[in-house]
Design a protein around this motif. Structure first.
Motif, PDB file in Angstrom:
ATOM      1  N   LEU A  39      33.788  10.976 -16.967  1.00 18.04           N
ATOM      2  CA  LEU A  39      32.597  10.628 -16.188  1.00 18.04           C
ATOM      3  C   LEU A  39      32.483   9.123 -16.258  1.00 18.04           C
ATOM      4  N   HIS A  40      32.456   8.389 -17.374  1.00 25.09           N
ATOM      5  CA  HIS A  40      32.677   6.970 -17.452  1.00 25.09           C
ATOM      6  C   HIS A  40      33.190   6.380 -16.632  1.00 25.09           C
ATOM      7  N   VAL A  43      32.143   6.622 -12.921  1.00 27.28           N
ATOM      8  CA  VAL A  43      30.806   5.746 -12.782  1.00 27.28           C
ATOM      9  C   VAL A  43      31.317   4.367 -12.572  1.00 27.28           C
ATOM     10  N   GLU A  44      32.276   3.799 -13.211  1.00 27.70           N
ATOM     11  CA  GLU A  44      32.856   2.530 -13.239  1.00 27.70           C
ATOM     12  C   GLU A  44      33.431   2.386 -11.843  1.00 27.70           C
ATOM     13  N   LYS A  46      33.120   4.042  -9.309  1.00 30.76           N
ATOM     14  CA  LYS A  46      31.706   4.109  -8.247  1.00 30.76           C
ATOM     15  C   LYS A  46      31.230   2.444  -7.982  1.00 30.76           C
ATOM     16  N   ASN A  77      30.794  10.456  -5.647  1.00 37.83           N
ATOM     17  CA  ASN A  77      29.260  11.107  -6.130  1.00 37.83           C
ATOM     18  C   ASN A  77      29.734  12.631  -6.429  1.00 37.83           C
ATOM     19  N   ILE A  80      31.540  12.934  -9.568  1.00 35.86           N
ATOM     20  CA  ILE A  80      30.259  12.877 -10.595  1.00 35.86           C
ATOM     21  C   ILE A  80      29.642  14.003 -11.002  1.00 35.86           C
TER      22      ILE A  80
END
Length: 147
Positions: A39-40, A43-44, A46, A77, A80
């Motif tokens: 997930l991290h 997010v990075e 994105k 998205n 995520i």
């Protein structure tokens, strides 16, 4: 005389079950950590693409390129959201395994306590037997001296 617990195999089984539950919990925690790292990274990625969109929009890049980046952000998205669901499932799995481990630990504790009580009773019986033998020896000596 040596103490031999009748239910030793049950105690060993409960100990093995607890160890297996610990392994399952450890695996579930590892899976949860892997999902969080994933997930991290998403997010990075994105954040990087969002920054790229901002830079390219300031540089008057082609509309086609901006639309392509926007579709990629939408895809990220979605990934995520899916990853958040995976993390929730992994957390539930950790909780289930923790409850399972707690139950196995309690089972093992009950059987170990029963073994301790049996061993204590055995030691008391040995002490009583030795005391009776000593009393009998003292009685015999007294009787022999009295003659």
């Amino acid at each position: 005389m040596k103490f031999n617990y009748v239910y030793q195999k049950v105690v060993d089984l409960k100990s093995n079950e607890k160890t297996q539950a610990e392994w399952l919990l450890s695996a579930a925690v590892g899976e949860l950590q892997t999902e969080k790292r994933s997930l991290h990274q998403l997010v990075e990625e994105k954040a990087y693409v969002d920054k790229t969109i901002l830079v390219e929009s300031e540089n008057c890049s082609s509309m086609l390129r901006l639309q392509e980046l926007q579709r990629y952000v939408e895809h990220l998205n979605l990934l995520i959201q899916n990853k958040l669901a995976d993390i929730q499932n992994a957390e539930q799995n950790v909780e289930r395994n923790q409850l399972h481990l707690n139950g196995k630990m309690l089972d093992e504790k009950v059987w170990l306590k029963a073994k301790e009580k049996a061993q204590s009773s055995f030691q008391q019986m040995i002490i009583l037997r030795e005391q009776n033998e000593l009393d009998e020896m003292a009685t015999v000596r007294f009787a022999m001296r009295a003659r």
